[in-house]
Enzyme design. Structure first.
Site, PDB file in Angstrom:
ATOM      1  N   ARG A   4      -4.975 -24.381   2.004  1.00 48.35           N
ATOM      2  CA  ARG A   4      -4.139 -24.517   3.187  1.00 48.35           C
ATOM      3  C   ARG A   4      -4.716 -25.491   4.204  1.00 48.35           C
ATOM      4  NH1 ARG A   4      -2.086 -18.214   3.584  1.00 48.35           N
ATOM      5  NH2 ARG A   4      -0.331 -18.501   2.148  1.00 48.35           N
ATOM      6  N   SER A  13     -13.011  -9.910   3.856  1.00 45.81           N
ATOM      7  CA  SER A  13     -11.801  -9.869   3.043  1.00 45.81           C
ATOM      8  C   SER A  13     -11.277  -8.447   2.964  1.00 45.81           C
ATOM      9  CB  SER A  13     -12.067 -10.399   1.626  1.00 45.81           C
ATOM     10  OG  SER A  13     -10.964 -10.147   0.780  1.00 45.81           O
ATOM     11  N   GLN A  72      -8.780  -7.576   1.259  1.00 48.16           N
ATOM     12  CA  GLN A  72      -8.384  -7.312  -0.121  1.00 48.16           C
ATOM     13  C   GLN A  72      -9.561  -6.780  -0.934  1.00 48.16           C
ATOM     14  OE1 GLN A  72      -6.657 -10.940  -1.568  1.00 48.16           O
ATOM     15  NE2 GLN A  72      -4.885 -10.818  -0.205  1.00 48.16           N
ATOM     16  N   LYS A 106      -6.294 -19.816  -0.715  1.00 49.57           N
ATOM     17  CA  LYS A 106      -5.057 -19.050  -0.616  1.00 49.57           C
ATOM     18  C   LYS A 106      -4.078 -19.561  -1.683  1.00 49.57           C
ATOM     19  CE  LYS A 106      -5.976 -16.249   2.826  1.00 49.57           C
ATOM     20  NZ  LYS A 106      -5.827 -14.771   2.709  1.00 49.57           N
ATOM     21  N   ASP A 144      -4.111 -15.498   7.844  1.00 49.83           N
ATOM     22  CA  ASP A 144      -2.830 -15.886   7.237  1.00 49.83           C
ATOM     23  C   ASP A 144      -1.917 -16.629   8.206  1.00 49.83           C
ATOM     24  OD1 ASP A 144      -3.311 -14.906   4.696  1.00 49.83           O
ATOM     25  OD2 ASP A 144      -2.565 -12.904   5.168  1.00 49.83           O
ATOM     26  N   ARG A 166      -6.020 -18.617  -8.459  1.00 48.60           N
ATOM     27  CA  ARG A 166      -6.771 -18.034  -7.352  1.00 48.60           C
ATOM     28  C   ARG A 166      -7.956 -17.217  -7.859  1.00 48.60           C
ATOM     29  NH1 ARG A 166      -2.371 -15.566  -3.329  1.00 48.60           N
ATOM     30  NH2 ARG A 166      -4.220 -15.328  -2.008  1.00 48.60           N
ATOM     31  N   GLY A 200      -1.461 -12.078  -4.316  1.00 49.00           N
ATOM     32  CA  GLY A 200      -2.901 -11.916  -4.442  1.00 49.00           C
ATOM     33  C   GLY A 200      -3.346 -10.545  -3.980  1.00 49.00           C
ATOM     34  N   ARG A 258       0.814  -1.212   0.000  1.00 45.35           N
ATOM     35  CA  ARG A 258       0.000   0.000   0.000  1.00 45.35           C
ATOM     36  C   ARG A 258       0.848   1.262   0.000  1.00 45.35           C
ATOM     37  NH1 ARG A 258      -2.666  -4.196   2.172  1.00 45.35           N
ATOM     38  NH2 ARG A 258      -4.960  -4.264   2.153  1.00 45.35           N
TER      39      ARG A 258
END
Length: 778
Positions: free
Chosen positions: A676, A497, A499, A672, A645, A452, A424, A356
């Site tokens: 995972r 999320s 993202q 992910k 994460d 993804r 991602g 960012r």
């Protein structure tokens, strides 16, 4: 194992450097009558058979005689019809402009070759040679496999033959849709036996790529040397030329006739690349004329770091780019059981904040100074993408980056797809940011990222008026059409999320009206904090945040905290290892990121926060953790998005906790870098850890330590497939601290994407970890 060449009679047409070197490497490896039956070579029928031969055809009888004298060929002639009989493989190693006459002659005698004869060539332009084949044979024969070894020398002739010429070099094959697979396999085997890396590419793409990477540099080198050689001061110029001039102009010593032929044969692609180059020189000239330091810096820094990426490709490091045609050797970890965890360390900067900082710094007005930038591959890919969009960026130098902002509407169209590696976060945030630009862009990434889902950002962006194309299943690459008017929306995210939220807020910067995002559970708020730090007003009420489009960003300094996701591996390492006493310095403790701290504390970890303070709007602290026996817990559902994460490492903590640890509501882990949940469950099975896998979570039955200071193993060792997922790899590396046997972890190259220096820090605190380079197929 040496690749086998199943040929009885190889005919090389054109016994110069390329053809002679091919004969030399085959001969040195044992092919031919001189060393019958040597390893790696056998007759087409297998076992013993007719004596293998290498023969040649060349218009110069002296070259034929020299080739025989050097022991490279068994015989030869100046006439094709004299050597074609029984040939099983024909290699056309003649200049491009000579190919017409050679192929025409070959078409007239090919019936005398062995049944199933395969033809290949070595020309550096493929479209022109394909056209020649159509004229000579009436079509491109299925048994013709066009190829191009990317290797050479300034020397020429068979006397310069070098048996190592192709070792570790690329050979590009350009098969047609109807090329015989058997013929293709035989040509691949030929070049593989020469030690080359064999790749495939379509004809048009080959000619475009080679025009830019090989043909244009040679054209420029010839032109520069010729220009200087015609000046009155040429002797002084050449006498005092530095090493850079020598290095750049070395290729001007290549065969002039060969390069004349190449430029004629690949004229259109060469001219197109020359047009691009002249436009680039024009931009640089204008910047020099104006004294525009920022423009010059943008060009030089972009070029400098692109060259570093190119170097990483040459060295077969883990950085992958879109134009990398095939993955190189992989990395394996080998971790010895046991060890301790003590000391003070600082893990790299937070990846989310590093991404960012570059994005917002580029869109800001003024110069943004960044400290603590994560120099991992994902963050570097973001940095490079903005360079390709015209932003001048200095660094990184020891975590320091200087971004010369271009303002909200100052980005320029990149010359090609923007490659974001394995990130991602970068791809999803870029989607929102680029949806509001005045140019089209394509976002692509490595093999893992292309699997993804991106529909979760593409769909709401379309509701705002964006036009975005995805691959099947809503996956990358993303093609974003610019010049679309965006309108703010109110969006209820179906899943928590950060993202997706950040993507929509960035698109909202360019949208008319308000963009409001409601999240079903708290997610990391780095974007909102940093936007506010850059002077852009962001509102929040309850579970909803919003902003209005049309504002501006003002440059501000950023000090990136250490990444709590990276710190997690060492927090867990210390939490599970008796005698541990570890301090992790300057770690970001953003309230939306501290799920791992909360969960470890609930499990009984001896974890304290010290030296708490705020840097650039982000809270940070030193984390002091000492060993204490852990107990299994039911992980609170509200903590799941705050630690999404960190769960791979937390699963290792659970495997060392007394009792059962239960996780629910974590279906996000299945999309992910790998699934995972499944990948960790498979690894736990290998180690012998009892567990039950569920669609949205897992139950893990931990070990039962005999006492607070017990260091007895809690599970076994074994071999783990990390599936190229950095977090899986690092999690099982720390698992070795309480394992009863060695843990070997495959496919670990992507650790560099999030945690450069992981191995050094792991060794520093007490792990015994070795890395091994593994060739494909090993």
């Amino acid at each position: 194992m040496q690749p086998s060449v199943d040929e009885d009679r190889i005919l090389i047409v054109g016994l110069g450097l390329i053809g002679g070197s091919l004969a030399a490497v085959l001969r040195s490896a044992g092919f031919g009558t001189a060393q019958e039956g040597a390893a790696g070579f056998r007759g087409a029928a297998g076992g013993s058979g007719p004596a293998k031969e290498i023969v040649a055809c060349d218009p110069n009888p002296d070259e034929i005689a020299r080739g025989i004298e050097m022991g490279l060929i068994d015989g030869g002639d100046t006439r094709l019809e004299a050597v074609i009989d029984g040939a099983t493989l024909v290699v056309l190693a003649v200049p491009v402009l000579a190919m017409e006459s050679v192929m025409t002659a070959l078409a007239g005698v090919i019936h005398r070759a062995a049944p199933g004869v395969v033809i290949t060539d070595v020309g550096s332009t493929k479209a022109a040679i394909r056209d020649v084949a159509r004229r000579a044979f009436g079509r491109v024969p299925p048994h013709l496999v066009l190829g191009h070894p990317i290797a050479g020398s300034e020397k020429s002739g068979v006397a310069a033959a070098n048996p190592a010429l192709y070792a570790n070099h690329k050979v590009i094959l350009t098969p047609e849709p109807d090329t015989d697979p058997v013929a293709l396999a035989r040509v691949r085997a030929l070049w593989a036996a020469c030690g080359a890396e064999v790749l495939e590419m379509d004809v048009v793409r080959h000619d475009q790529v080679l025009a830019r990477t090989s043909h244009l540099p040679h054209l420029l080198a010839f032109s520069l040397v010729d220009t200087l050689a015609r000046q009155d001061e040429r002797l002084e110029i050449f006498r005092y030329a530095a090493g850079g001039f020598r290095d750049f102009t070395r290729i001007a010593g290549s065969d002039p006739v060969m390069w004349r032929d190449i430029f004629i044969a690949n004229r259109d692609a060469v001219l197109a690349s020359l047009d691009d180059f002249e436009a680039g020189v024009g931009r640089l000239r204008r910047a020099v004329e104006r004294g525009d330091g920022d423009a010059m810096l943008a060009i030089f820094d972009r070029a400098s770091h692109a060259r570093l990426y190119f170097e990483s490709l040459l060295n077969q490091t883990s950085y992958q780019a879109e134009y990398q045609m095939q993955q190189h050797g992989k990395l394996r970890y080998r971790v010895t059981p046991g060890g301790g965890v003590t000391g003070r360390i600082r893990v790299p900067g937070d990846k989310s904040i590093s991404h960012r900082s570059i994005m917002l710094g580029a869109l800001a007005e003024g110069v943004t100074e960044v400290k603590g930038f994560l120099e991992g591959e994902d963050s570097l890919a973001t940095l490079q993408a903005f360079r390709e969009m015209g932003v001048a960026i200095e660094g990184p130098h020891q975590g320091r980056v200087t971004v010369h902002g271009v303002g909200m509407h100052g980005l320029k169209a990149p010359s090609g797809p923007l490659y974001v590696g394995n990130a991602g976060t970068a791809m999803r945030l870029f989607a929102g940011l680029l949806a509001g630009q005045a140019f089209d862009t394509e976002l692509t990434g490595d093999a893992s990222l292309t699997k993804r889902p991106m529909g979760r950002v593409a769909d709401p962006l379309r509701l705002m008026g964006a036009e975005i194309d995805t691959a099947e299943g809503g996956r990358p690459p993303l093609r974003i059409h610019g010049r679309r008017a965006l309108t703010g929306i109110t969006y209820d995210m179906p899943m928590a999320s950060a993202q997706v939220k950040s993507c929509l807020l960035l698109a909202g910067l360019y949208a008319e009206g308000e963009t409001r995002v409601r999240e079903p559970a708290p997610t990391r708020d780095h974007t909102e904090r940093m936007l506010a730090g850059f002077g852009y007003e962001v509102h929040r009420e309850g579970d909803t945040c919003w902003l209005s489009g049309g504002g501006k960003l003002t440059a501000a300094p950023i000090d990136v905290p250490s990444d709590i996701s990276s710190a997690t591996f060492f927090l867990v390492a210390a939490a599970i290892t008796p005698g541990s006493d570890l301090v992790l310095e300057h770690v970001g403790i953003n309230p939306t990121r501290i799920g791992v701290i909360n969960i470890l504390t609930l499990m009984g970890a001896d974890l304290r926060l010290t030296n708490e303070h705020e840097v650039g709007g982000e809270p940070v602290a030193d984390l002091h953790i000492r060993y204490a026996p852990l107990k299994g817990i039911d992980i609170p559902v509200e903590q799941v998005p705050l630690a999404i994460d960190e769960f791979p490492a937390l699963f290792i903590a659970a495997a060392n906790a007394e009792g059962v640890t239960r996780l629910r509501g974590a279906e996000e882990l299945r999309v992910k870098e790998s699934d995972r949940l499944q990948a960790m469950a498979d690894g736990l099975t290998t180690l012998g850890v009892e567990h039950t896998l569920l669609p949205d979570g897992i139950d893990i039955v931990g070990g039962s330590p005999e006492g607070a200071n017990s260091s007895s193993p809690n599970y076994g060792g074994g071999r783990i497939d990390s599936l190229g997922d950095h977090r899986i790899a690092m999690s099982f590396a720390i698992a070795a601290l309480r394992a009863g046997g060695e843990i070997v972890i495959d496919d670990c190259a992507n650790v560099a994407t999030s945690f450069p220096g992981f191995i050094d820090l792991a060794r520093k605190v007490g792990l015994t970890l070795d890395e091994e380079r593994v060739e494909e197929g090993a």
